[in-house]
Every structure is written in structure tokens, then in C-alpha cells.
Design a protein around this motif. Structure first.
Motif, PDB file in Angstrom:
ATOM      1  N   GLU A   1      58.649 -17.183  77.973  1.00  0.00           N
ATOM      2  CA  GLU A   1      60.026 -17.666  77.916  1.00  0.00           C
ATOM      3  C   GLU A   1      60.902 -16.706  77.141  1.00  0.00           C
ATOM      4  O   GLU A   1      62.022 -16.398  77.532  1.00  0.00           O
ATOM      5  CB  GLU A   1      60.057 -19.038  77.240  1.00  0.00           C
TER       6      GLU A   1
ATOM      7  N   ALA B   1      61.574 -13.567  79.111  1.00  0.00           N
ATOM      8  CA  ALA B   1      62.590 -13.807  80.139  1.00  0.00           C
ATOM      9  C   ALA B   1      63.971 -13.856  79.520  1.00  0.00           C
ATOM     10  O   ALA B   1      64.932 -13.309  80.067  1.00  0.00           O
ATOM     11  CB  ALA B   1      62.290 -15.107  80.879  1.00  0.00           C
TER      12      ALA B   1
ATOM     13  N   LEU C   1      65.129 -10.375  78.875  1.00  0.00           N
ATOM     14  CA  LEU C   1      65.558  -9.695  80.099  1.00  0.00           C
ATOM     15  C   LEU C   1      66.949 -10.171  80.520  1.00  0.00           C
ATOM     16  O   LEU C   1      67.801  -9.376  80.894  1.00  0.00           O
ATOM     17  CB  LEU C   1      64.547  -9.947  81.221  1.00  0.00           C
ATOM     18  N   ARG C   2      67.145 -11.466  80.434  1.00  0.00           N
ATOM     19  CA  ARG C   2      68.464 -11.992  80.817  1.00  0.00           C
ATOM     20  C   ARG C   2      69.536 -11.498  79.868  1.00  0.00           C
ATOM     21  O   ARG C   2      70.659 -11.203  80.277  1.00  0.00           O
ATOM     22  CB  ARG C   2      68.428 -13.511  80.850  1.00  0.00           C
TER      23      ARG C   2
ATOM     24  N   ALA D   1      70.362  -8.089  80.802  1.00  0.00           N
ATOM     25  CA  ALA D   1      71.079  -8.044  82.078  1.00  0.00           C
ATOM     26  C   ALA D   1      72.540  -8.430  81.877  1.00  0.00           C
ATOM     27  O   ALA D   1      73.435  -7.857  82.493  1.00  0.00           O
ATOM     28  CB  ALA D   1      70.426  -8.978  83.086  1.00  0.00           C
TER      29      ALA D   1
ATOM     30  N   GLY E   1      62.598  -6.538  92.810  1.00  0.00           N
ATOM     31  CA  GLY E   1      63.705  -7.186  93.512  1.00  0.00           C
ATOM     32  C   GLY E   1      63.696  -6.822  94.986  1.00  0.00           C
ATOM     33  O   GLY E   1      63.926  -7.670  95.859  1.00  0.00           O
TER      34      GLY E   1
ATOM     35  N   TYR F   1      61.067  -8.731  96.699  1.00  0.00           N
ATOM     36  CA  TYR F   1      61.524 -10.094  96.965  1.00  0.00           C
ATOM     37  C   TYR F   1      62.265 -10.145  98.296  1.00  0.00           C
ATOM     38  O   TYR F   1      62.034 -11.029  99.121  1.00  0.00           O
ATOM     39  CB  TYR F   1      62.428 -10.567  95.821  1.00  0.00           C
TER      40      TYR F   1
ATOM     41  N   HIS G   1      61.415 -12.160 101.880  1.00  0.00           N
ATOM     42  CA  HIS G   1      62.316 -13.267 102.139  1.00  0.00           C
ATOM     43  C   HIS G   1      62.426 -13.593 103.627  1.00  0.00           C
ATOM     44  O   HIS G   1      62.964 -12.807 104.400  1.00  0.00           O
ATOM     45  CB  HIS G   1      63.697 -12.909 101.603  1.00  0.00           C
TER      46      HIS G   1
ATOM     47  N   HIS H   1      70.797 -20.246  93.688  1.00  0.00           N
ATOM     48  CA  HIS H   1      69.955 -19.747  92.603  1.00  0.00           C
ATOM     49  C   HIS H   1      70.606 -20.142  91.292  1.00  0.00           C
ATOM     50  O   HIS H   1      71.695 -19.680  90.979  1.00  0.00           O
ATOM     51  CB  HIS H   1      69.809 -18.232  92.698  1.00  0.00           C
ATOM     52  N   GLN H   2      69.902 -21.020  90.575  1.00  0.00           N
ATOM     53  CA  GLN H   2      70.431 -21.527  89.317  1.00  0.00           C
ATOM     54  C   GLN H   2      71.826 -22.119  89.512  1.00  0.00           C
ATOM     55  O   GLN H   2      71.999 -23.004  90.324  1.00  0.00           O
ATOM     56  CB  GLN H   2      70.400 -20.436  88.251  1.00  0.00           C
TER      57      GLN H   2
ATOM     58  N   LEU I   1      73.236 -16.710  95.182  1.00  0.00           N
ATOM     59  CA  LEU I   1      72.747 -15.347  95.129  1.00  0.00           C
ATOM     60  C   LEU I   1      72.878 -14.710  96.508  1.00  0.00           C
ATOM     61  O   LEU I   1      72.400 -15.262  97.504  1.00  0.00           O
ATOM     62  CB  LEU I   1      71.279 -15.327  94.683  1.00  0.00           C
ATOM     63  N   ILE I   2      73.522 -13.560  96.566  1.00  0.00           N
ATOM     64  CA  ILE I   2      73.702 -12.863  97.842  1.00  0.00           C
ATOM     65  C   ILE I   2      72.413 -12.110  98.188  1.00  0.00           C
ATOM     66  O   ILE I   2      71.988 -11.237  97.438  1.00  0.00           O
ATOM     67  CB  ILE I   2      74.870 -11.867  97.760  1.00  0.00           C
ATOM     68  N   VAL I   3      71.797 -12.461  99.304  1.00  0.00           N
ATOM     69  CA  VAL I   3      70.558 -11.788  99.684  1.00  0.00           C
ATOM     70  C   VAL I   3      70.759 -10.820 100.849  1.00  0.00           C
ATOM     71  O   VAL I   3      69.878 -10.034 101.162  1.00  0.00           O
ATOM     72  CB  VAL I   3      69.437 -12.785 100.042  1.00  0.00           C
TER      73      VAL I   3
ATOM     74  N   VAL J   1      74.415  -7.182  97.421  1.00  0.00           N
ATOM     75  CA  VAL J   1      73.124  -7.862  97.404  1.00  0.00           C
ATOM     76  C   VAL J   1      72.619  -7.930  95.967  1.00  0.00           C
ATOM     77  O   VAL J   1      72.632  -6.935  95.256  1.00  0.00           O
ATOM     78  CB  VAL J   1      72.104  -7.112  98.282  1.00  0.00           C
ATOM     79  N   GLY J   2      72.209  -9.125  95.557  1.00  0.00           N
ATOM     80  CA  GLY J   2      71.722  -9.282  94.195  1.00  0.00           C
ATOM     81  C   GLY J   2      72.766  -9.825  93.252  1.00  0.00           C
ATOM     82  O   GLY J   2      72.454 -10.203  92.137  1.00  0.00           O
TER      83      GLY J   2
END
Lengths: 260, 260
Positions: free
Chosen positions: A9, A12, A15-16, A19, A73, A76, A80, A107-108, A112-114, A129-130
Motif C-alpha cells: 500500500e 503504491a 508511486l501515486r 505521478a 502500461g 496492459y 485489453h 477507473h477510480q 481512463l482513455i485507453v 492514451v493513459g
DNA sequence: GAGCAGCGTCGACATTGTCGAACGACGTTT
DNA sequence: AAACGTCGTTCGACAATGTCGACGCTGCTC
């Protein structure tokens, strides 16, 4: 042990933090921001660095995100399924309409643009994207909040920023519009997130009719909306709505959704 | 405690496993592959899922990579200084040459593509940002192995696959070519990774002349190489080499590299 | 309907991550 | 130029924490 792993946790969270924050963060910044002892933060960062999730600037000693994240990423995206099925249809939609096309998933607290198809002209555009779009003010988000209870719950808990004078932030108004979206099967957002930009979105569902994402068309108000006799922008062009809905249906069908 | 955090190492291993393996993996697959007890693997996966790094398919119960990785990967790109400085120059290079342009950095045992400019025609191309290229057979990789000792060390330890009949896999031959690359300042790879494709790359260095990445031009042999009188492919076109080297110099200058 | 295989949970154990203080290097200030 | 402050890193002791293996539980298959 129903709990979750503490060190993970914290990793993470680091990392956030990296970011979201500025370009680079010092060890003490990280430790302070998360309320950790310096030694603890350092241990986590060292491991993250070893694994490639974090890089350290040799000169300043500061930390930033690492390249392994980019690689994962990409993986992923490769896996997808929704994206894979949608590639062709999104392309067609962009070609037919001449506008930008986005494919997004919940996403959350956002969308989220994929996938992102550039507007088919030569102007310079950056790939998104992302990146994330808001739930309450973009067409993609409106569709998802209207059809996905999880998205609605997330929206209720999150802060709804007013990006433009047209942004709707009231919960009642949002719920009322969601009902309309459910009724007619598509959503629009005219200058609610970006001034001058209008978007139209429709839902994508899987073989069990669960909402799994949405496809949207974005373009300047002048081209996406009709023009009233008095010169102001009117409703969005019906033929674009048809195109977007057809694209969404085609993708859903590829995913195995029943044909109605 | 000079060691690293066990649970984090394991989590990273799981993520890499999910990235490399097939579409989705079951809990027992993960546990077996890494030699972990099921309960342990489950705890890590549960936490990763909670943080968005992993998603679980509701039906099959299998695990796959999560959306948060895509978001963080995008953040990595946003922060990447080399990439930010190189955007314009890479674009110019693609426009001037009419060919595909890549920007890559050393990552583990390969070259990670951090920017990709499409060949300026209308053919369909897929974005390769986030993917990897080999160190020994692509021009990007050759430049980095020639100038970056870390890259050379990685190359020595890794397996050198022969992708085409032209791929050079012998260590002595590679070192000999690296010497040439250092001497003249650029690298080429003609059909060594992909048949029919030739590439030219040059080094990018930072303000302290450390190698930080490379820029490459990729294109079909027929356009990138000269044609010998007998019809076979000759050396690469000198004017393209000049363009690539100028782009690399321009980016390096933007990064603060001394002007010689 | 019985068998099986898979995921998720539980509790005991000791391994492992956490904490706070101390070290050394660097840059700035007095 | 010396003293200070700051920052990243290391270290050892403690106990909190993650790990392990066995046990339910659910959903398939035969």
C-alpha cells in the motif's frame, strides 16, 4: 488475514505521489507527505528502484517514476480486450466523422482513455492514451455514470470541479441528466469540460450487458452542433449521434453482447 | 537492512509475470510460477487489485494487469525530460526524411521506446511507445551499447537472438562494430531486426555528456539505403545520416550538453 | 448428486519490515 | 575557512507484519 499488505500500500502511495507531484521528489518530501520514517521510505524506494518502477537522479538524489511502468502500461493495453475489439470501429468512426475519437473505461474517480484516434487532418495532436477525463462533465463520463452504478457512486463521493461556465456540478441536475441518458441511450457534453469542444458518447457493453466502457466523438462546437437561426449553437447533429451509437453497438457486438 | 523488501519484489514479479504471460492467469498459476503459497500470492494480488495495478475477471476469477499501470506509465512520459525536449526535433526529422522516427532509452536488457513519430503518410501504423527493441540488432541499441557501458554489460549477459540472416550475434563482431560506431558517431542496422527495414541512429547526451538515449530513423531498405549499380542495397544514404545526427545534436543541446 | 478443482479465509509462527538515531557527504552561511 | 544545516543512506533492535499450510466454500464437470 483479510487486510492488505502494508508495504505494498505504501509503495503504491509513493508511486501515486510521484505521478501526481512535481517532476521529482526528494526522499524527505516523500517521507513527510506520507508520514513515514525516512528509513522506511528509503527502503521502499530502493526496492522500487531496483525493480525499475522508480528512477533516481544521480546528481540531486531525487526520485521520479521509472521506465518499467511505461512497459507494463503498454502490456496492459496489449491485453485489453475491449480496446482490441474497438480499434477498427473507432478508426472508422473517426474517418467517417472527421473528428477525434476516444475510448474510455471507468477507473477510480474518472474515465481512463485507453484508445485515441486522431482527427484525420494534419494538425498536431498529442496522444491522450493513459490520461483521465472527469466523470461529471465529459460525454464519456456521463455515459458511464448513467449506466454503471459504481461510476455513479464514485461520482457522488468525488469533488465536481466546474471547468467552464457550462459545467453542471449539482447532484440533482446530474442525476436528472443521467436519467435522460439512460432513456435515449447516449450522452452529450457541450463545452462542459473544454470551451469550444462538444462531445457525444455511447455505451459499450459485454456479453452479459455489463457496461465496460464508452466510445466518444470530440470536436469543435461549430462542427459537432447544429447552428440555430440566430447563430448560437443548437443541439448536436443527429447524424453524428447515429454514427457514435452504431460504433458502440458494433463494438458491443464484437464483445459478444446480445443483438437485442 | 541493506536488502530489499520481499513483498515488493514478489509483487513486481507478479506484475511482470502478468505482463509477459498469456492474457490472464489464475491464482494457482501465479503461485506455482513464483513458488509461493497460494495464500501468500492471494494476499499480494488482493492488495495489487485494491490499488488498481491488477484486475480480476469476475467470471473466471483470473487476474490481469490493471488500469492504474497505464495511468502511471503516462505520468512517466509526462515527466520525462528527454522526451519533452525531443518532441519537436523528432517531428522535424520525420517530416524532413519522410520516415518513422523513434526515441529510445536503455531499460534493463533492451531499448524502451519513449516516443514514436509516424511516417508522414496515411498508412495505418501502430504506436510503439512502451515497447522494447533489442540491444544488439537495432540501430538504437547499437548506439547505446557503443556509448553506454551499462548497456554493453547488459548485452553481454543477455541472449542475442538472430531475428534475420543479417543479425550479428557474436560478441567480438558486436564489439568491433561498437568501436566503429564510437569512431564515426552513429550506428546503422540494415535488416538485422526486421527484414526489409533499415535504421540509422545517433546518441543523445545530457549536460554532462552522459548517454541518456538515442534517436533513430527507420524505413524500408529501398529508401534508406543507396542502390548499388548491380541492384543490391548499398550503404545508407549520407544525407539521412546527417539529418539523424543533427537531430541528436539538437536534442542534446536542448538538454544542456556543451556545444563542443 | 457426487467428485473435483479452484478461490478465499483463518490462525500460529517467525520472518521481515519498521522505526529512530547516527553517519558521511555536500552545499551554504556566518 | 570553519561551522552549520540538510539530505541520502546505513544500522541494529523490536514487534508488527507478512508468510505458510490447512480448512471451508462455491461452481463446475462427469
Amino acid at each position: 488475514m483479510a487486510g492488505s499488505i502494508q508495504s505494498l500500500e505504501r509503495a503504491a502511495a509513493i508511486l501515486r505521489l510521484l505521478a501526481g507531484g512535481e517532476r521529482r521528489l526528494a526522499l524527505s518530501d516523500v517521507a513527510n507527505a506520507l508520514g513515514l520514517a525516512k528509513g522506511t521510505a528509503h527502503g521502499i524506494l530502493r526496492t522500487l528502484q531496483q525493480e525499475g518502477f522508480v528512477e533516481q537522479d544521480k546528481d540531486s538524489g531525487k526520485y521520479q517514476l521509472g521506465a518499467e511502468l511505461l512497459r507494463l502500461g503498454q502490456s496492459y493495453l496489449d491485453v485489453h480486450e475491449l480496446r482490441a475489439r474497438a480499434l477498427v470501429w473507432a478508426d472508422d468512426l473517426a474517418r467517417a466523422s472527421g473528428e477525434t475519437v476516444y475510448l474510455g473505461v471507468l477507473h477510480q474517480r474518472g474515465v481512463l482513455i485507453v484508445h485515441h484516434v486522431f482527427r484525420p487532418d494534419d494538425t498536431r495532436q498529442v496522444l491522450e492514451v493513459g490520461s483521465m477525463q472527469p466523470l461529471h462533465s465529459a460525454a464519456l463520463g456521463k455515459v458511464l455514470t448513467a449506466f454503471d452504478p459504481v461510476a455513479r457512486a464514485e461520482l457522488m463521493e468525488s469533488e465536481r470541479e466546474a471547468f467552464t461556465p457550462h459545467t453542471v456540478t449539482g447532484l440533482d441536475a446530474i442525476d436528472a441528466e443521467a436519467a435522460v441518458v439512460r432513456e435515449r441511450g447516449w450522452a452529450q457534453a457541450v463545452e462542459e469540460t473544454w470551451t469550444g469542444v462538444a462531445s457525444i458518447a455511447a455505451l459499450i457493453q459485454d456479453r452479459r450487458r455489463n457496461p465496460v466502457g464508452a466510445v466518444a466523438l470530440n470536436g469543435p462546437v461549430e462542427r459537432v452542433c447544429t447552428t440555430e437561426p440566430n447563430g448560437t449553437a443548437g443541439p448536436v447533429r443527429p447524424e453524428l449521434v447515429v454514427s457514435v451509437r452504431e460504433a458502440a453497438r458494433a463494438i458491443s457486438r464484437d464483445l459478444g453482447a446480445p443483438r437485442f
